[in-house]
Design a protein around this motif. Structure first.
Motif, PDB file in Angstrom:
ATOM      1  N   GLN A 239       0.867  -1.421   0.117  1.00 28.98           N
ATOM      2  CA  GLN A 239       0.114   0.036   0.059  1.00 28.98           C
ATOM      3  C   GLN A 239       0.862   1.122  -0.173  1.00 28.98           C
ATOM      4  O   GLN A 239       0.298   2.355  -0.461  1.00 28.98           O
ATOM      5  CB  GLN A 239      -0.903  -0.088   1.242  1.00 28.98           C
ATOM      6  CG  GLN A 239      -2.190  -0.919   1.104  1.00 28.98           C
ATOM      7  CD  GLN A 239      -3.029  -0.503  -0.011  1.00 28.98           C
ATOM      8  OE1 GLN A 239      -3.427   0.637   0.140  1.00 28.98           O
ATOM      9  NE2 GLN A 239      -3.248  -1.206  -0.964  1.00 28.98           N
ATOM     10  N   TYR A 240       1.901   1.057   0.936  1.00 36.49           N
ATOM     11  CA  TYR A 240       3.050   2.366   0.947  1.00 36.49           C
ATOM     12  C   TYR A 240       3.961   2.319  -0.001  1.00 36.49           C
ATOM     13  O   TYR A 240       4.984   3.119   0.107  1.00 36.49           O
ATOM     14  CB  TYR A 240       3.474   2.595   2.282  1.00 36.49           C
ATOM     15  CG  TYR A 240       2.447   3.141   3.130  1.00 36.49           C
ATOM     16  CD1 TYR A 240       2.289   4.339   3.462  1.00 36.49           C
ATOM     17  CD2 TYR A 240       1.161   2.384   3.525  1.00 36.49           C
ATOM     18  CE1 TYR A 240       1.320   4.988   4.276  1.00 36.49           C
ATOM     19  CE2 TYR A 240       0.268   2.987   4.423  1.00 36.49           C
ATOM     20  CZ  TYR A 240       0.237   4.360   4.806  1.00 36.49           C
ATOM     21  OH  TYR A 240      -0.549   4.714   5.610  1.00 36.49           O
ATOM     22  N   GLN A 241       3.724   1.582  -1.065  1.00 32.54           N
ATOM     23  CA  GLN A 241       4.774   1.330  -2.243  1.00 32.54           C
ATOM     24  C   GLN A 241       6.320   1.384  -1.806  1.00 32.54           C
ATOM     25  O   GLN A 241       7.334   1.818  -2.270  1.00 32.54           O
ATOM     26  CB  GLN A 241       4.674   2.782  -2.988  1.00 32.54           C
ATOM     27  CG  GLN A 241       3.277   3.025  -3.579  1.00 32.54           C
ATOM     28  CD  GLN A 241       2.895   2.360  -4.876  1.00 32.54           C
ATOM     29  OE1 GLN A 241       3.765   2.531  -5.708  1.00 32.54           O
ATOM     30  NE2 GLN A 241       1.790   1.946  -5.051  1.00 32.54           N
ATOM     31  N   ALA A 242       6.411   0.429  -0.835  1.00 28.61           N
ATOM     32  CA  ALA A 242       7.702   0.263  -0.056  1.00 28.61           C
ATOM     33  C   ALA A 242       8.862  -0.005  -1.141  1.00 28.61           C
ATOM     34  O   ALA A 242       9.826   0.496  -0.994  1.00 28.61           O
ATOM     35  CB  ALA A 242       7.706  -0.759   0.950  1.00 28.61           C
ATOM     36  N   ILE A 243       8.438  -0.912  -2.072  1.00 26.03           N
ATOM     37  CA  ILE A 243       9.466  -1.052  -3.101  1.00 26.03           C
ATOM     38  C   ILE A 243      10.027   0.097  -3.843  1.00 26.03           C
ATOM     39  O   ILE A 243      11.038   0.436  -4.102  1.00 26.03           O
ATOM     40  CB  ILE A 243       9.128  -2.205  -4.223  1.00 26.03           C
ATOM     41  CG1 ILE A 243       8.720  -3.309  -3.452  1.00 26.03           C
ATOM     42  CG2 ILE A 243      10.296  -2.682  -5.072  1.00 26.03           C
ATOM     43  CD1 ILE A 243       8.374  -4.499  -4.515  1.00 26.03           C
ATOM     44  N   PHE A 244       9.092   1.064  -4.450  1.00 27.82           N
ATOM     45  CA  PHE A 244       9.578   2.014  -5.216  1.00 27.82           C
ATOM     46  C   PHE A 244      10.157   3.034  -4.398  1.00 27.82           C
ATOM     47  O   PHE A 244      10.859   3.831  -5.043  1.00 27.82           O
ATOM     48  CB  PHE A 244       8.150   2.372  -6.037  1.00 27.82           C
ATOM     49  CG  PHE A 244       7.494   1.272  -6.782  1.00 27.82           C
ATOM     50  CD1 PHE A 244       8.075   0.983  -7.921  1.00 27.82           C
ATOM     51  CD2 PHE A 244       6.135   0.801  -6.180  1.00 27.82           C
ATOM     52  CE1 PHE A 244       7.468   0.001  -8.437  1.00 27.82           C
ATOM     53  CE2 PHE A 244       5.576  -0.072  -6.775  1.00 27.82           C
ATOM     54  CZ  PHE A 244       6.144  -0.656  -7.864  1.00 27.82           C
ATOM     55  N   ARG A 245       9.852   3.151  -3.154  1.00 28.09           N
ATOM     56  CA  ARG A 245      10.581   4.078  -2.433  1.00 28.09           C
ATOM     57  C   ARG A 245      11.803   3.794  -1.782  1.00 28.09           C
ATOM     58  O   ARG A 245      12.136   4.407  -0.925  1.00 28.09           O
ATOM     59  CB  ARG A 245       9.434   4.744  -1.498  1.00 28.09           C
ATOM     60  CG  ARG A 245       8.164   5.544  -2.250  1.00 28.09           C
ATOM     61  CD  ARG A 245       7.033   5.833  -1.325  1.00 28.09           C
ATOM     62  NE  ARG A 245       7.539   6.378  -0.100  1.00 28.09           N
ATOM     63  CZ  ARG A 245       6.897   5.953   1.033  1.00 28.09           C
ATOM     64  NH1 ARG A 245       6.394   5.081   1.196  1.00 28.09           N
ATOM     65  NH2 ARG A 245       7.590   6.541   2.167  1.00 28.09           N
ATOM     66  N   GLY A 246      12.381   2.674  -1.882  1.00 27.86           N
ATOM     67  CA  GLY A 246      13.495   2.176  -1.549  1.00 27.86           C
ATOM     68  C   GLY A 246      13.423   1.891  -0.163  1.00 27.86           C
ATOM     69  O   GLY A 246      14.491   1.363   0.513  1.00 27.86           O
ATOM     70  N   LEU A 247      12.142   1.342   0.552  1.00 29.59           N
ATOM     71  CA  LEU A 247      12.267   0.858   1.818  1.00 29.59           C
ATOM     72  C   LEU A 247      12.322  -0.567   1.817  1.00 29.59           C
ATOM     73  O   LEU A 247      11.216  -1.318   2.357  1.00 29.59           O
ATOM     74  CB  LEU A 247      10.808   1.364   2.590  1.00 29.59           C
ATOM     75  CG  LEU A 247      10.570   2.796   2.492  1.00 29.59           C
ATOM     76  CD1 LEU A 247       9.267   3.342   2.828  1.00 29.59           C
ATOM     77  CD2 LEU A 247      11.648   3.583   3.256  1.00 29.59           C
ATOM     78  N   TRP A 248      13.292  -1.214   0.987  1.00 29.73           N
ATOM     79  CA  TRP A 248      13.246  -2.720   0.918  1.00 29.73           C
ATOM     80  C   TRP A 248      13.258  -3.586   1.986  1.00 29.73           C
ATOM     81  O   TRP A 248      12.685  -4.525   2.101  1.00 29.73           O
ATOM     82  CB  TRP A 248      14.476  -3.184   0.161  1.00 29.73           C
ATOM     83  CG  TRP A 248      15.871  -2.540   0.878  1.00 29.73           C
ATOM     84  CD1 TRP A 248      16.305  -1.463   0.797  1.00 29.73           C
ATOM     85  CD2 TRP A 248      16.357  -3.299   1.862  1.00 29.73           C
ATOM     86  NE1 TRP A 248      17.697  -1.314   1.784  1.00 29.73           N
ATOM     87  CE2 TRP A 248      17.632  -2.499   2.257  1.00 29.73           C
ATOM     88  CE3 TRP A 248      16.218  -4.541   2.683  1.00 29.73           C
ATOM     89  CZ2 TRP A 248      18.362  -2.871   3.464  1.00 29.73           C
ATOM     90  CZ3 TRP A 248      17.160  -4.823   3.528  1.00 29.73           C
ATOM     91  CH2 TRP A 248      18.217  -4.240   3.993  1.00 29.73           C
ATOM     92  N   TRP A 249      13.580  -3.070   3.512  1.00 33.13           N
ATOM     93  CA  TRP A 249      13.393  -3.858   4.204  1.00 33.13           C
ATOM     94  C   TRP A 249      11.960  -4.124   4.962  1.00 33.13           C
ATOM     95  O   TRP A 249      11.601  -5.181   5.463  1.00 33.13           O
ATOM     96  CB  TRP A 249      14.235  -3.269   5.732  1.00 33.13           C
ATOM     97  CG  TRP A 249      13.747  -2.000   5.903  1.00 33.13           C
ATOM     98  CD1 TRP A 249      12.848  -1.591   6.691  1.00 33.13           C
ATOM     99  CD2 TRP A 249      14.448  -0.549   5.297  1.00 33.13           C
ATOM    100  NE1 TRP A 249      12.716  -0.289   6.787  1.00 33.13           N
ATOM    101  CE2 TRP A 249      13.400   0.465   5.955  1.00 33.13           C
ATOM    102  CE3 TRP A 249      15.355  -0.395   4.371  1.00 33.13           C
ATOM    103  CZ2 TRP A 249      13.766   1.783   5.472  1.00 33.13           C
ATOM    104  CZ3 TRP A 249      15.637   0.964   4.019  1.00 33.13           C
ATOM    105  CH2 TRP A 249      14.913   1.931   4.739  1.00 33.13           C
TER     106      TRP A 249
END
Lengths: 281, 336
Positions: A239-249
């Motif tokens: 939902q928070y687009q973690a992948i695209f925003r570089g929050l890979w963890w």
């Protein structure tokens, strides 16, 4: 008359040992470690947002201000509970129906198997989606497990019936029958022990499937979203687009945890099945 | 004669399955603790989406119809079936008013069908061929390595593999687009080379994740089947007769191991279908899965009912087709 055979310990099966040890790590994480969380892992804004993994937050933190590690530990616990509920309910139903059908034969068998075959063939995901959609926001962890168990009994029922049929033909059953034992006693004293070993392997498999289905529903946004499960961990990260925003963890932690959990469950049940197969003469 | 009997029993099963599934679909909204109409309208207004008066009116009317809240439950049930059998009109979509649900499904279905059929065929063949080789030559090093790899892959659900692929191939090694809907905006569907290249590029990742999981599945079962058949007497006999290893492998082992795999294909239709739904959502691939996701997020109940009904029919029909073809594949089939 028991023929002597060399008893091979289950601990000699490499697959089982590896799977079981990994599984125990998850159980300890979920049921023991998760209780030591310094704060409610679900409440937002308890920790600084979007920190990468560090000593203080071993798996980093999310955009919601939650700690990935503690949320994950809680999620592992709840996912295991969902799996257990579905496996217990589905397994108990399946074994009961399978043994009854195989043992009774005739019309009872035909009716029960017709129902079972229908349930095997009914596409379960669309119906689960519909159910979950209407429960949305109200489904608790236990209810989710129960919803999933609606479709987890049919396949075991079929297999147990096949086993019962082959057992029925064996000598000791006829012996018991002709010596005037009551049918239900034969069922539980003579047949059930034979089915037990298989049931355990199947049980583990059912847990695996149920956890996967909860996560599937979660991806669609239809799980218990305010609870922590492996599925909802992935849902929020997406939902928070973690992948695209570089929050890979944030996204990688539940994904990796899930892969390891699935592999460990699979190896455990596979190892058990191999062990059982080698033990049968 | 026996085949006719078998065929009839299969067709009866098919209708029973559809009947039961659709009865579920009918009953679930009625037995849920929530009043669906109120809940849906509440959810729609809560989203603050602007709907004009005609849309709202049409929506309420079709909601009442969808849920058929007039008359006894039996009457409702009859009219529910009438709607499905009369060509399955599911009314307009709320989220994309006034487009009809059927049109939306028609546009999405081809995308899903071609992705699904292609990946299923590829993984089924690959898994069977390689599984037969490793099962027959079970002591070679590559057999053991492949088995261990497949063991790890098999239990992992489709969407987890999909996510892993996205992390790897779009984020760590940026080879593929992060997410594009089937074809880039501005490229019209046509049989031009640009369009095809575009489709291939965006379909590659979802297809790859479906093939990886499917391969693990088929490979492991074929591997186990071939091992068992390799120990049969007629195989040893063939060896004594002096046939080459390859001849034995393909003519004896594989031929016999293929049969259960055909049955398994029918049984796994449902699983493959659900797997592809989720995979589509992960990659924003414009198929039925993505449409369903949009239906859920925008509480578009008509669209959901339409897709769920189509899914039930599609999976049941696929199973029936495989079942009917089975006796032609297996000469020894016992028509149950």
């Amino acid at each position: 008359m028991k023929s002597k055979r060399i008893v091979v310990s289950i601990w000699d099966n490499k697959r089982f040992v590896v799977g079981f040890i990994m599984l125990m790590v998850f159980v300890i994480l979920g049921f023991i470690v998760s209780n030591f969380s310094p704060y409610d892992p679900r409440s937002w804004g308890t920790v600084p947002e979007e920190l990468p993994p560090s000593f203080k937050h071993p798996l980093g933190t999310t955009s919601l201000g939650t700690d990935v590690f503690w949320f994950l530990a809680e999620g592992i616990k709840n996912s295991l509970i969902i799996g257990l509920v579905a496996a217990v309910v589905g397994g108990a139903l399946g074994v009961t129906i399978g043994i009854t059908a195989g043992f009774a034969g005739g019309t009872v068998d035909r009716v029960l198997m017709a129902i079972t075959d229908t349930f095997i063939a009914v596409p379960s995901l669309p119906i689960l989606i519909l159910l979950a959609f209407l429960f949305k926001g109200r489904a608790s962890i236990i209810v989710l497990g129960l919803i999933i168990s609606i479709f987890s009994w049919s396949w075991p029922a079929r297999q147990v019936r096949a086993m019962t049929l082959s057992l029925r033909e064996r000598d000791f059953i006829s012996m018991a029958f002709f010596s005037g034992e009551k049918p239900y006693k034969i069922l539980f004293v003579e047949i059930f022990p034979h089915v037990v070993s298989w049931t355990i392997a199947n049980f583990i498999n059912a847990i695996l499937v149920a956890i996967g289905q909860e996560a599937t529903l979660a991806v669609l946004g239809l799980s218990a979203l305010e609870e922590a499960t492996l599925g909802t961990s992935i849902y929020w990260a997406m939902q928070y687009q973690a992948i695209f925003r570089g929050l890979w963890w944030w996204i990688a932690s539940p994904v990796v945890a899930m892969i390891i959990l699935f592999v460990s469950l699979f190896l455990t049940s596979k190892g058990l099945q191999e062990h059982l197969a080698s033990g049968r003469s | 004669m026996r085949f006719t009997k078998y065929l009839i029993s299969r067709i009866i099963t098919y209708f029973v399955v559809i009947f039961v599934s659709m009865t579920f679909v009918f009953l679930i909204p009625r037995f849920s603790p929530i009043d669906p109409v109120a809940a849906l309208i509440g959810r729609l207004t809560a989203q603050g989406s602007y709907m004009d008066a005609t849309a709202l009116e049409a929506m309420q009317k079709s909601l009442k119809e969808t849920f058929g809240l007039e008359g006894s439950i039996f009457e409702q049930y009859i009219s529910f079936w009438k709607r499905i059998l009369a060509g399955g009109d599911f009314g307009p979509s709320y989220a994309m008013f006034p487009t009809s649900v059927n049109q939306l499904i028609r546009e999405s279905l081809p995308w899903t069908i071609w992705l699904l059929s292609l990946t299923t065929i590829i993984s089924w063949f690959l898994g069977n061929i390689i599984g037969a080789i490793t099962g027959f030559r079970k002591d070679r090093w590559y057999s053991k390595v492949l088995e261990d790899i497949a063991m790890v892959i098999r239990p992992i659900p489709y969407y987890i593999v999909a996510l892993t692929l996205i992390l790897l191939l779009s984020y760590i090694f940026p080879i593929f687009p992060m997410s594009a809907g089937g074809s880039s905006i501005g490229v019209k569907p046509s049989f031009s080379w640009i369009f095809i290249k575009d489709v291939l590029k965006t379909a590659f990742l979802p297809a790859l994740s479906l093939i990886i999981v499917g391969f693990g599945w088929w490979f492991l079962s074929m591997d186990a089947l071939s091992r068992n058949i390799g120990e049969e007497e007629f195989v040893s006999f063939a060896e004594v007769k002096g046939l080459t290893e390859n001849e034995i492998m393909f003519r004896y082992v594989m031929k016999n191991a293929m049969l259960p795999q055909v049955t398994a294909l029918a049984l796994s239709m449902g699983t493959i279908f659900s797997g592809s739904l989720i995979t589509e959502i992960m990659f924003s691939y414009p198929g039925i899965g993505m449409l369903l996701y949009r239906a859920i997020t925008s509480a578009d109940f008509n669209l959901m009912m339409g897709i769920i009904t189509i899914s039930v029919f599609a999976v049941a029909t696929a199973c029936l087709v495989v079942d009917i073809l089975y006796p032609f594949v297996d000469p020894r089939v016992r028509y149950r």
